[in-house]
Write an enzyme that holds these catalytic residues in place. Sequence first.
Site, short mmCIF file in Angstrom:
data_model
loop_
_atom_site.label_atom_id
_atom_site.label_comp_id
_atom_site.label_asym_id
_atom_site.label_seq_id
_atom_site.Cartn_x
_atom_site.Cartn_y
_atom_site.Cartn_z
N GLU A 32 62.38 -19.64 25.39
CA GLU A 32 63.43 -20.06 26.32
C GLU A 32 64.23 -18.85 26.83
OE1 GLU A 32 64.02 -22.76 27.83
OE2 GLU A 32 62.70 -24.13 26.75
N GLN A 37 65.13 -15.99 34.06
CA GLN A 37 64.89 -14.96 35.08
C GLN A 37 63.43 -14.51 35.15
OE1 GLN A 37 67.51 -14.34 36.96
NE2 GLN A 37 69.02 -15.29 35.64
N THR A 38 62.53 -15.21 34.45
CA THR A 38 61.13 -14.79 34.42
C THR A 38 60.24 -16.03 34.48
OG1 THR A 38 61.76 -12.97 32.94
CG2 THR A 38 59.41 -13.41 33.17
N LEU A 75 60.26 -7.16 31.06
CA LEU A 75 60.94 -8.44 31.27
C LEU A 75 62.29 -8.29 31.96
CD1 LEU A 75 60.16 -10.16 27.86
CD2 LEU A 75 59.44 -10.99 30.11
N GLY A 76 62.89 -7.09 31.86
CA GLY A 76 64.18 -6.87 32.49
C GLY A 76 65.31 -7.60 31.79
N TYR A 77 66.53 -7.43 32.32
CA TYR A 77 67.71 -8.06 31.73
C TYR A 77 67.72 -7.83 30.22
CZ TYR A 77 67.96 -10.39 36.26
OH TYR A 77 68.03 -10.66 37.61
N TYR A 115 72.27 -24.86 28.31
CA TYR A 115 70.89 -25.26 28.56
C TYR A 115 69.98 -24.88 27.39
CZ TYR A 115 66.05 -24.71 29.67
OH TYR A 115 64.68 -24.75 29.56
N CYS A 187 58.25 -30.77 41.72
CA CYS A 187 59.50 -30.80 42.49
C CYS A 187 60.00 -29.36 42.69
CB CYS A 187 60.53 -31.64 41.75
SG CYS A 187 61.92 -32.16 42.78
N CYS A 203 62.74 -41.82 43.94
CA CYS A 203 63.44 -40.68 44.52
C CYS A 203 64.12 -41.05 45.84
CB CYS A 203 62.46 -39.52 44.74
SG CYS A 203 63.23 -38.03 45.40
#
Length: 325
Positions: A32, A37-38, A75-77, A115, A187, A203
């Site tokens: 998670e 961001q990936t 992966l960055g961040y 989250y 979606c 929907c």
Amino acid sequence: MFQKDLLNWYEQNARELEFRKKKDSYSIWISEIMAQQTRIEAMLEYYKRFIKELPDMKSLAECDDEKLNKLWQGLGYYSRAKNLKKCAIQCMEQYDGHLPKTKKELVKLPGIGPYTAGAIASIAFDERVSAVDGNVIRVFSRLYDIEQEIDTKTKKQIEQLVDDSLPESKYISHYNQALMELGALICIPKNPRCSNCSIQSDCLAYKKGVQNDLPNLKKKKERRIEHKQFYIYVYDSFIHLKKRDNNGLLAGLYGFDEEYIPCEKEIKLNDYIHIFSHVEWHMKASILVLNQKMEDMYSIAEIDEKMAIPSAFMNFYEQTKERIV
């Protein structure tokens, strides 16, 4: 209600991902955090490598910072990796080397927001709580035809709708994953695949033909542009790396120098633009060839094996290797 149709769709269409093979809270947590961001597809190889090297809470808590950064390279961040270790240390000290089982306790840990806490608690421990990410916000804004701009108030409204929709605990793990999966595969942000959607009949946005207009996202601020000049000092096949300050972008990671020292030979590299979330670096760089070795110079083999080069500098690093090897 749409829950049954959604769960049936998930049972038949869920991607076979490594971290879904068992209800292991450590694996779910790592996946998670990496998925922030990936894209899932992009992080899978990093995930496998990470779990192989650091298979449990103890190994992560005791991991050397340099090794951790190297495992995270690409992966960055990098603050995510730092928070993983902080969280692991806290879990070793307070929870006997395990993650707590409730969303309420999980959200108190470093790097774990509502989250992620909801995802871990529901997927690993079957707690009947929501896990509302961007995918779920998109699904529910269309499902309920929510036209308001997605601000803090609207997010709370959507979170309440998700909470009201939760099935009993024995289905919660698959239900929350199904919502995320529907947002990731069907979606999607642009041109949603409504013809393949298992909850199309429920929907409201689809019925009105406005699914492409939702969610109504706030306009992002334009990224500011910063111009950078870097110098890559080279002696033979050794490259000088400078550890960056512990504050600001790429804090504590290795990069190249911004101070110029006159030398006999200069090789200009191709310009490169690196985009962060809120700023763009428009960069120029030159190789400066030295006639003697200086401190903090490393061989290419040593850099490739042990040292994390942030993505912002990787382009220049690769150009440098091509010219000196």
